[in-house]
Write a protein that holds these residues in place. Structure first.
Motif, PDB file in Angstrom:
ATOM      1  N   THR A 112       0.825  -1.209   0.000  1.00  0.00           N
ATOM      2  CA  THR A 112       0.000   0.000   0.000  1.00  0.00           C
ATOM      3  C   THR A 112       0.859   1.260   0.000  1.00  0.00           C
ATOM      4  O   THR A 112       2.078   1.218   0.128  1.00  0.00           O
ATOM      5  N   GLN A 141       6.846  -1.328   5.734  1.00  0.00           N
ATOM      6  CA  GLN A 141       6.805  -2.473   4.823  1.00  0.00           C
ATOM      7  C   GLN A 141       8.161  -3.168   4.729  1.00  0.00           C
ATOM      8  O   GLN A 141       8.230  -4.381   4.524  1.00  0.00           O
ATOM      9  N   ASN A 189      -5.709   2.323  -2.550  1.00  0.00           N
ATOM     10  CA  ASN A 189      -4.446   2.312  -1.810  1.00  0.00           C
ATOM     11  C   ASN A 189      -3.951   0.902  -1.517  1.00  0.00           C
ATOM     12  O   ASN A 189      -2.776   0.702  -1.235  1.00  0.00           O
ATOM     13  N   ALA A 190      -4.816  -0.080  -1.566  1.00  0.00           N
ATOM     14  CA  ALA A 190      -4.433  -1.482  -1.359  1.00  0.00           C
ATOM     15  C   ALA A 190      -4.988  -2.276  -2.536  1.00  0.00           C
ATOM     16  O   ALA A 190      -6.070  -2.859  -2.451  1.00  0.00           O
ATOM     17  N   VAL A 209      -1.031  -8.862   1.933  1.00  0.00           N
ATOM     18  CA  VAL A 209      -1.100  -7.408   1.941  1.00  0.00           C
ATOM     19  C   VAL A 209      -0.133  -6.866   2.987  1.00  0.00           C
ATOM     20  O   VAL A 209      -0.164  -7.282   4.141  1.00  0.00           O
ATOM     21  N   PRO A 223       0.496  -3.474   4.596  1.00  0.00           N
ATOM     22  CA  PRO A 223       0.047  -2.083   4.744  1.00  0.00           C
ATOM     23  C   PRO A 223       1.101  -1.233   5.452  1.00  0.00           C
ATOM     24  O   PRO A 223       1.606  -1.606   6.513  1.00  0.00           O
ATOM     25  N   ASN A 256      -3.901   9.551   3.690  1.00  0.00           N
ATOM     26  CA  ASN A 256      -3.652   8.245   4.297  1.00  0.00           C
ATOM     27  C   ASN A 256      -4.822   7.789   5.159  1.00  0.00           C
ATOM     28  O   ASN A 256      -5.199   6.619   5.146  1.00  0.00           O
ATOM     29  N   GLN A 269      -7.300   4.566   4.063  1.00  0.00           N
ATOM     30  CA  GLN A 269      -7.226   3.421   4.962  1.00  0.00           C
ATOM     31  C   GLN A 269      -8.569   2.710   5.068  1.00  0.00           C
ATOM     32  O   GLN A 269      -8.647   1.508   5.311  1.00  0.00           O
ATOM     33  N   LEU A 291      -9.103  -0.466   2.695  1.00  0.00           N
ATOM     34  CA  LEU A 291      -8.450  -1.755   2.901  1.00  0.00           C
ATOM     35  C   LEU A 291      -9.386  -2.771   3.531  1.00  0.00           C
ATOM     36  O   LEU A 291      -9.500  -3.904   3.050  1.00  0.00           O
ATOM     37  N   VAL A 343      -3.187 -10.449   5.757  1.00  0.00           N
ATOM     38  CA  VAL A 343      -2.789  -9.063   5.974  1.00  0.00           C
ATOM     39  C   VAL A 343      -1.752  -9.033   7.094  1.00  0.00           C
ATOM     40  O   VAL A 343      -2.046  -9.396   8.235  1.00  0.00           O
ATOM     41  N   PRO A 358      -0.254  -4.146  10.600  1.00  0.00           N
ATOM     42  CA  PRO A 358       0.483  -2.879  10.612  1.00  0.00           C
ATOM     43  C   PRO A 358       0.820  -2.472  12.036  1.00  0.00           C
ATOM     44  O   PRO A 358       0.186  -2.928  12.994  1.00  0.00           O
ATOM     45  N   LEU A 378      -7.709  -3.092  10.908  1.00  0.00           N
ATOM     46  CA  LEU A 378      -7.814  -2.332   9.674  1.00  0.00           C
ATOM     47  C   LEU A 378      -8.798  -1.193   9.828  1.00  0.00           C
ATOM     48  O   LEU A 378      -9.689  -1.223  10.670  1.00  0.00           O
TER      49      LEU A 378
END
Length: 280
Positions: free
Chosen positions: A8, A17, A168-169, A184, A186, A209, A213, A216, A231, A234, A273
């Motif tokens: 993302t 990431q 974004n994803a 994924v 993120p 952002n 979000q 996602l 996922v 994050p 998420l």
């Protein structure tokens, strides 16, 4: 099985990431194809040119040396021209172009050792497009051309901007490309800042952002019925703004530790998420 890594956007938080990628590489989890948007396109394009052990560690070394001026150089005169309507972006993309060009090991996207696809948005139609062919540097810059911050990028006869504006994803693009298993990664967003961003660029990035979000969690629910989706959790809370590159090493280490623990636990579905509340 075709495994896709979907990366993302998130500006300087793309360093998160990198820690995830180091942990996944350690565990032998590697993709058959890469799909990225915005800063995720930069990370994906870098990694697609370095298959095999060591790619993620090399990316970590790059990120640890980045400074704000390498991506968002300050130019007061350009800012004034932008406010006056004589520039399509407050920041020149020249520095980012030099950075990307110095790090890619291939000229065109189709030449990458591992297939790589980056997502950008057509300025006129607002349709997101998955780019898999053509000049790699231009494609990455188009995917990262945050509206109002960087100027849009001309590809052929069309202008393109940041893919995160629409998707974004980009799980949907990974599925269209034939992925049967999607991981994924993120970057997340600064969800618990100590104070508001002080710059126009920082506020624009933070607003985008937070907005994207929301997408996602929706896409994971929709496409999770068709393909296997994992996922990587994050980091949360994140108190570092999306234009602050001085904490990259710290974020890489935190994401590395977090992802190692998640892998050791069997990759439980615990990623938080979307927007949410948490204690201070």
């Amino acid at each position: 099985m075709t495994r896709a890594f979907v990366l993302t956007g998130g500006a300087s938080l793309g360093s998160i990431q990198v820690g995830m990628l180091v942990a996944l590489e350690e565990a032998g989890v590697v993709p058959d194809l890469w799909v990225g948007t915005s800063v995720g396109a930069l990370n994906a394009a870098f990694m697609a040119g370095r298959p095999g052990p060591g790619g993620a560690v090399a990316l970590a070394g790059l990120w640890q040396g980045l400074r704000r001026r390498d991506v968002f150089p300050t130019d007061t005169r350009r800012h004034l021209r932008g406010v006056a309507g004589r520039e399509s972006g407050l920041v020149s993309s020249d520095a980012l172009r030099r950075l990307v060009a110095s790090q890619l090991t291939y000229r065109n996207l189709e030449d990458a050792p591992v297939p790589v696809n980056v997502v950008a948005v057509d300025v006129l139609t607002s349709v997101d497009r998955c780019l898999s062919r053509g000049p790699a540097v231009d494609a990455v810059l188009a995917s990262a051309a945050l509206p109002g911050v960087f100027p849009p990028v001309l590809l052929g006869d069309r202008l393109y901007m940041d893919g995160g504006v629409v998707d974004n994803a980009p799980i949907s693009h990974a599925v269209t490309l034939g992925a049967t298993e999607v991981w994924v990664l993120p970057a997340g967003y600064a969800c618990h800042l100590a104070e508001p961003p002080r710059s126009v660029i920082g506020m624009a990035l933070q607003a985008l952002n937070v907005l994207v979000q929301r997408r996602l969690s929706h896409d994971v629910a929709v496409y999770g019925e068709r393909v296997a989706i994992r996922v990587v959790p994050p980091l949360c809370p994140v108190r570092i703004g999306p234009t602050d590159f001085s904490h990259s090493a710290e974020l890489i280490d935190q994401a590395l530790t977090s992802t190692r623990q998640w892998l050791a636990a069997g990759c439980p579905d615990t990623a938080m998420l979307g927007l949410h509340d948490h204690d201070r």
